[in-house]
Write an enzyme that holds these catalytic residues in place. Structure first.
Site, PDB file in Angstrom:
ATOM      1  CG  ASP A 246      96.830  12.973 135.620  1.00 55.22           C
ATOM      2  OD1 ASP A 246      98.061  13.089 135.499  1.00 55.22           O
ATOM      3  OD2 ASP A 246      96.150  12.137 134.979  1.00 55.22           O
ATOM      4  CD  GLU A 321     100.163  15.909 133.879  1.00 58.01           C
ATOM      5  OE1 GLU A 321     101.150  15.185 133.699  1.00 58.01           O
ATOM      6  OE2 GLU A 321      98.994  15.498 133.795  1.00 58.01           O
TER       7      GLU A 321
END
Length: 607
Positions: A246, A321
């Site tokens: 993330d 990401e």
């Protein structure tokens, strides 16, 4: 001499005749036998799979408290088998104060109580693996909750944790007045406002690129990097097959050592529609995409590969990401020095670059851009939605659901499905009173919150048309169930003769064909509104998608597509299409309604 000439003449004549005959025979043999079938390499488990993103809080509630949980996911694992999904990826399930609903982690080594126990997690992994489904977790390395032990110890300057986070002294507007302090720089948080928050206990500011309660780790501290590897190893040992990484672009900020010991102010972006509290007001050049972050990602890949080798386990995959420009995004794959990074960075082109107003050429450009920039030998991927953006049918149009899913599942590489896309779920309405998303609460008000809220894409999954859409037996749910759940739900779509889910199943099955697993790709716009995607492989049937992304009926000429060889039949089609599976498709003129998509099967293209 004459004899020689005669013989030569005869010989030549015979050779010519024989050449013609032999040539004809050879051609006839080749025509009947055809070209040799290509040798197909064995793919690794992840290279052509479908990864399904679960938002655990909204997937299935097993205990009636209105919040989805691990037992709920385990109870519905057969859904993924029926859908043809090869891996599930769960948004964070770790202990958290839930300021950002799990992305503010307080304990990276345990399970959040609302989701269950570690025993529940072990049961989920074991059952998923029995069914042939890989399990991926969200890994949030950029920051931790201010309630984490890491932060508490760092704020107290406990030995070994003093520099675990990014701390900075205040800037004094008046050197003689301690009360004239201000923030170290003008950097703006992703959720609005300054990235700096004052700590009375430590008498310094700490940096948070997201919510105030999400303090950024200091990745220039070797102890932090070592702890990140410890976390990866812990969950690998628990049987996890990989991680979605993330918020990677935010892992590093400008180093004050490079700027005379201070954090430099960013230039203003010049966007006059933003104010000084909104992200994008400054250039962000000192708070994202710093080149140092790739070294960390490459370290993680080396660790994952070593773990797989040392334990003789399946490949452990890392997915990055990164909402970055195409050049910076491709660096996540690896570098020119031969270092490997993530198995792939998420491809957000269908989220950031096209929507319901885009034409066929826009779609083709987004696809080709990724395939052109992707380093040789790597695996592509395609993302149409996630928990941070409006749902796919709401960003595009509801009549495009089957065409968009067809694109996702027919393009080469890995297909990512966000929960609900397989049944065409749309954004649910969430009132200001029901809003819980920190991004909306921090940046919006009763009039503007929907510009920032991610809650509409996170409403509970529609299992059936019963109370709470079958998501929960409780009297209420953490977010309201979307009002259209009786129209759009899985049980109904299983019963309907034609449905989004049945189209999705057909496409998931088609992915196993040689043409889609190994075949070449041809993509072009046949008109402003209609595109064609062709997947072809010598000696194997060709499959093509013809998709009208426009808002009016369109007519195109299939004869333009050289890879299409008759006979041509419909494999599957949009639920509102008049063309159904098995229908013959003549070569030539084809008309499609707005949003209509048909997937066609044709004879092998052997050129």
């Amino acid at each position: 001499m004459a004899s020689c000439v005669r013989v030569t003449g005869i010989t030549v004549g015979v050779v010519l005749v024989v050449a013609v005959v032999v040539g004809s025979i050879t051609w006839a043999i080749l025509a009947s036998k055809g070209p040799s079938a290509p040798k197909l390499k064995e793919l690794d488990w992840w290279e052509n799979t479908i990864i399904y993103q679960i938002y655990p809080r909204s997937f299935k509630d097993s205990d009636g408290d209105g919040i989805g949980d691990l037992k709920g996911i385990t109870s519905e694992l057969n859904h993924f088998v029926e859908a043809g999904v090869g891996a599930i990826w769960m948004s964070p399930i770790f202990p958290s104060p839930m300021v950002d609903f799990g992305y503010d982690i307080s304990d990276f080594y345990n399970i959040h109580y609302e989701y269950g126990t570690m025993a529940d997690f072990d049961e989920l992994v074991a059952r998923a693996h029995e069914l042939g489904i890989a399990v991926l977790l969200d890994y949030v390395p950029n920051h931790a909750s201010t309630e984490s032990e890491y932060f508490i110890k760092s704020e107290a300057r406990e030995s070994g944790f003093e520099d675990f986070f990014v701390w900075a002294d205040p800037v004094l507007m008046d050197p003689n007045d301690v009360n004239s302090r201000t923030v170290p720089s003008n950097w703006i948080s992703q959720f609005g406002g300054t990235v700096w928050e004052w700590s009375e206990a430590r008498q310094q500011y700490y940096l948070h690129q997201f919510a105030i309660e999400q303090a950024d780790f200091n990745f220039r501290n070797p102890a932090v990097r070592e702890e990140m590897l410890n976390i990866l190893k812990f969950w690998f040992n628990k049987g996890v097959d990989g991680f979605r990484l993330d918020a990677l672009p935010h892992m590093f900020e400008a180093n004050p050592d490079d700027f005379g010991g201070v954090y430099p102010n960013e230039p203003l972006s010049g966007n006059m529609f933003l104010n000084e509290t909104q992200i994008g007001y400054t250039t962000q050049e000192y708070i994202r995409d710093l080149i140092e972050l790739y070294d960390v990602v490459y370290e993680w890949r080396e660790f994952a590969d070593s773990y797989q080798k040392d334990t003789n386990s399946n490949t452990k995959i890392l997915l990055a990401e990164a909402y970055s420009n195409i050049t910076m995004t491709m660096l996540y794959y690896g570098d020119e020095r031969g270092r490997f990074g993530a198995h792939f960075p998420f491809n957000f082109g269908f989220i950031t670059s096209v929507d319901g107003r885009s034409n066929a050429r826009d779609f083709v450009y987004v696809i080709k851009q990724w395939l052109v920039y992707m380093p040789h030998g790597n695996v592509a991927n395609w993302v149409f939605g996630n928990h941070d953006t409006n749902r796919m049918p709401s960003r595009f149009r509801t009549n495009m659901v089957d065409g968009l899913n067809s694109l996702n599942l027919m393009l080469p590489g890995v297909a990512i499905t966000y929960q609900g896309e397989e049944i065409g779920m749309r954004d649910g309405y969430v009132s200001w009173e029901d809003t819980v998303d920190v991004a909306a609460l921090n940046q919006g008000n009763a009039s503007t919150y929907l510009l920032y809220s991610r809650d509409p894409a996170r409403t509970p999954y529609h299992w059936n048309g019963l109370s709470n859409a079958g998501f929960s037996s409780g009297s209420s749910t953490w977010l309201p169930v979307a009002e259209d759940y009786q129209e759009i739900n899985l049980a109904k779509q299983k019963e309907d003769t034609r449905s989004h889910f049945k189209v999705y199943q057909a496409l998931a099955s088609l992915r196993k064909s040689p043409a889609l697993s190994f075949g070449h790709v041809h993509i072009e716009a046949l008109s402003e509104s209609t595109l064609v995607l062709v997947r072809y492989l010598v000696t194997h049937e060709t499959y093509s998608l013809v998709f009208n992304v426009g808002t009016v009926e369109d007519t195109v000429d299939l004869a333009r597509v050289s890879m299409l060889i008759e006979p041509i039949t419909v494999y599957t089609s949009s639920i509102h299409s008049g063309k159904i599976s098995g229908d013959a498709v003549p070569m030539g003129i084809l008309s499609l309604q707005p949003g209509e998509a048909i997937v066609i099967k044709s004879a092998p293209y052997n050129n």
